[in-house]
Design a protein around this motif. Structure first.
Motif, PDB file in Angstrom:
ATOM      1  N   ARG A 370      37.093  -5.227 -31.883  1.00 53.44           N
ATOM      2  CA  ARG A 370      38.384  -4.552 -31.943  1.00 53.44           C
ATOM      3  C   ARG A 370      38.250  -3.061 -31.640  1.00 53.44           C
ATOM      4  N   SER A 371      37.224  -2.448 -32.211  1.00 54.81           N
ATOM      5  CA  SER A 371      37.016  -1.022 -31.984  1.00 54.81           C
ATOM      6  C   SER A 371      36.669  -0.741 -30.526  1.00 54.81           C
ATOM      7  N   MET A 372      35.820  -1.580 -29.950  1.00 53.54           N
ATOM      8  CA  MET A 372      35.402  -1.378 -28.571  1.00 53.54           C
ATOM      9  C   MET A 372      36.560  -1.620 -27.609  1.00 53.54           C
ATOM     10  N   ASP A 373      37.403  -2.604 -27.916  1.00 52.49           N
ATOM     11  CA  ASP A 373      38.551  -2.885 -27.065  1.00 52.49           C
ATOM     12  C   ASP A 373      39.457  -1.660 -26.980  1.00 52.49           C
ATOM     13  N   LEU A 379      39.235   4.992 -22.762  1.00 53.09           N
ATOM     14  CA  LEU A 379      38.371   5.639 -21.774  1.00 53.09           C
ATOM     15  C   LEU A 379      38.849   5.339 -20.354  1.00 53.09           C
ATOM     16  N   ILE A 380      39.366   4.126 -20.123  1.00 54.27           N
ATOM     17  CA  ILE A 380      39.918   3.794 -18.809  1.00 54.27           C
ATOM     18  C   ILE A 380      41.073   4.731 -18.476  1.00 54.27           C
ATOM     19  N   GLU A 381      41.990   4.908 -19.428  1.00 57.58           N
ATOM     20  CA  GLU A 381      43.134   5.791 -19.209  1.00 57.58           C
ATOM     21  C   GLU A 381      42.679   7.226 -18.950  1.00 57.58           C
ATOM     22  N   THR A 382      41.681   7.669 -19.713  1.00 52.05           N
ATOM     23  CA  THR A 382      41.180   9.035 -19.549  1.00 52.05           C
ATOM     24  C   THR A 382      40.514   9.216 -18.191  1.00 52.05           C
ATOM     25  N   CYS A 383      39.700   8.247 -17.794  1.00 47.40           N
ATOM     26  CA  CYS A 383      39.008   8.331 -16.500  1.00 47.40           C
ATOM     27  C   CYS A 383      39.993   8.285 -15.345  1.00 47.40           C
ATOM     28  N   TYR A 459      34.550  -4.849 -18.405  1.00 45.30           N
ATOM     29  CA  TYR A 459      34.413  -5.073 -19.849  1.00 45.30           C
ATOM     30  C   TYR A 459      35.764  -5.297 -20.516  1.00 45.30           C
ATOM     31  N   ARG A 460      36.812  -4.705 -19.982  1.00 46.36           N
ATOM     32  CA  ARG A 460      38.131  -4.966 -20.540  1.00 46.36           C
ATOM     33  C   ARG A 460      38.458  -6.456 -20.448  1.00 46.36           C
ATOM     34  N   GLY A 461      38.151  -7.065 -19.312  1.00 45.32           N
ATOM     35  CA  GLY A 461      38.369  -8.501 -19.176  1.00 45.32           C
ATOM     36  C   GLY A 461      37.395  -9.304 -20.011  1.00 45.32           C
TER      37      GLY A 461
END
Length: 551
Positions: A370-373, A379-383, A459-461
């Motif tokens: 849950r934390s990693m998700d 991080l995706i949004e930030t990148c 990794y999101r998938g």
């Protein structure tokens, strides 16, 4: 009875009547906790009630008693997750519910009967893949029910979206996959069929390593046609290292492989493929982007100790003959050991598990998940934001500064003294330097940021495949606890041993994920930081050269 409030840890789309869909962070009131099978009964803020998966919720606090609800209702899927309606003609292919019976559809022998022939409509990007199954991209199904197509909020991330399996259906995943049959009606299989071997490692159950590790390279995307140019598609050259013989594959061939693997290994983390696309699918940027993601997906499959040994993967990587392909394809689609029956092929160590330790490990992993998700999405949004700044604001700001220096240098040009001309040239050089630095910023993301984003999107998938697996294991435990007293003692021991097989499989998969996670993110970060170092070295070199102009 007094209600209990619980907060949703994940999004959940109901898979049928009697189930209650909800969004991440939505607060529900639990009305019954004795439903069994890992399920509770709950009511949402709109008064809609139904069954909800226990492991998707976190108890918050007690609240006042609620009035009884007469009839469960099924909410419409979240607009945040549901794909918008489309005006395009509805596909004739069957559409699964969001809570899908399995991670993929059942036997698709008819729809894929002729290898390329059935795919010559070239709708590589016209249909979406839901839980590994092709479906019309939007709109109501044949029964008038809105298709619950779960899509990430940031589905346009980095030029693509990822198919996500964050749904679970009580009867589809546990019953229809045959896990209950495995528990209570398990058949004996020959030792030669037990090719998914678990060994006892320092951290508990783990998959036995690959005897002969191999890799696979996907190269040379090429636009090809059939039927005198009527049908157009992109073909990729796929070359496994154990043969060095290239085979030509289209995206739909990868899609078929992913579906077969996800059905056979329903408890393993088989991530989704990059999303299909209609507009611009032949443009170089999209083709190269898809190529990178297909390569990441294939690398993960080749490195999985169980998937790497599968016949269907080797058939995909090696078959060059159309007739042999059809035979192997049908064999794969008729595979007996799929879903819950996959557990029959798992060989576990003789050493019994510590039940309490196993539950602690699984619960700990659930928290990490849950934390990693959340952190991966952030991080995706930030990148992506940083990527846009490189291409826009960063470049413009440096070029604006460069233009200002250039203007200043030109204003000095009227002073023709020798001592002044040196300063003029130096200031103009500074302006040019800052223009070049702006271009460096615009060109930098493909050298480091895009690589990091590619890994994060994969990794999101991958993370989306685990909630179902963890819930399946807990449901199996609950099912056995409920049925234990009704079974003869001899049969109880057999059922408990099968639960150990399920738990060992989940723990082995968790161990494999954690091992790969450490390796993968170490590689992502090393490449990103090294790219940043090289970038700022270029910037520093240009500034040092400019500084010398003032000597």
């Amino acid at each position: 009875m007094a209600g209990i409030q619980a907060k949703a840890l994940f999004d959940f789309a109901s898979g049928g009547a009697g189930e209650l869909g909800f969004y991440e962070n939505e607060v529900l009131t639990i009305t019954r906790q004795d439903v069994g099978g890992g399920w509770w009964e709950a009511v949402n803020s709109h008064g809609e009630s139904g069954l909800v998966p226990e492991s998707y919720l976190e108890v918050v606090r007690n609240t006042r008693p609620l009035p009884p609800v007469n009839k469960p209702t099924q909410p419409v899927a979240s607009s945040k997750w549901q794909q918008p309606a489309s005006s395009e003609p509805k596909s004739s292919k069957p559409v699964p519910a969001a809570g899908g019976a399995q991670k993929v559809a059942g036997n698709r022998e008819d729809s894929y009967d002729d290898w390329d022939d059935d795919w010559d409509d070239d709708d590589d990007d016209d249909v979406s893949t839901i839980d590994g199954t092709e479906a019309n991209r939007a709109g109501p199904d044949a029964n008038g029910n809105q298709n619950k197509v779960l899509r990430r909020r940031d589905e346009k991330s980095h030029g693509q979206s990822t198919n996500v399996r964050m749904t679970f259906n009580r009867f589809s995943q546990f019953t229809r996959t045959g896990v209950d049959s495995f528990l209570f009606e398990a058949a004996e299989v020959h030792d030669s069929d037990k090719n998914a071997v678990i060994v006892h490692g320092s951290n508990g159950p783990m998959w036995k390593g690959i005897d002969r590790p191999f890799g696979c390279i996907i190269t040379s995307p090429k636009k090809e046609t059939k039927f005198r140019g009527i049908k157009t598609f992109i073909a990729y050259q796929v070359t496994p290292s154990f043969s060095n013989i290239a085979v030509s594959r289209r995206y739909k061939h990868f899609d078929w492989l992913q579906q077969r693997l996800a059905e056979k290994f329903s408890v393993l983390a088989v991530p989704p493929l990059p999303e299909k696309q209609i507009a611009g699918r032949f443009e170089d940027e999209f083709v190269n982007h898809r190529l990178r993601h297909l390569q990441l997906w294939m690398d993960r499959m080749c490195k999985h100790p169980v998937v790497a040994h599968s016949k269907v993967l080797h058939h995909f990587l090696t078959c060059t003959d159309d007739k042999k392909w059809k035979v192997g394809k049908r064999d794969a689609e008729k595979d007996v050991y799929v879903g819950g029956k996959f557990f029959l092929t798992v060989q576990v160590p003789m050493q019994p598990l510590d039940a309490r330790d196993s539950e602690t490990r699984i619960d700990t992993f659930g928290k990490l998940l849950r934390s990693m998700d959340d952190s991966v999405k952030n991080l995706i949004e930030t990148c992506e934001s940083n990527n846009k700044k490189h291409e826009g604001p960063f470049r413009k700001e440096f070029q604006k500064l460069g233009g200002a220096f250039t203007t200043l240098g030109k204003s000095f040009a009227s002073d023709e003294r020798t001592v002044a001309q040196g300063l003029t040239r130096a200031v103009e050089h500074t302006g040019q330097t800052y223009n070049e630095i702006g271009e460096l910023f615009a060109r930098q993301p493909p050298n480091d940021l895009h690589f990091l984003l590619d890994g994060l999107l994969e990794y999101r998938g991958l993370l989306s495949t685990f909630p179902e697996t963890l819930l399946l294991q807990k449901s199996a435990l609950t099912k056995v606890q409920e049925s234990g007293s009704k079974l003869p003692e001899s049969e109880q021991q057999q059922v408990l041993s099968r639960v150990e097989v399920i738990t060992s499989t989940v723990l082995a998969e968790v161990d494999h994920f954690n091992q790969r996670r450490v390796t993968d993110f170490k590689g992502y970060m090393q490449k990103y930081v090294q790219g940043q170092i090289n970038f700022y070295k270029q910037v520093t070199a240009k500034l040092e050269d400019t500084l010398k102009q003032y000597d």
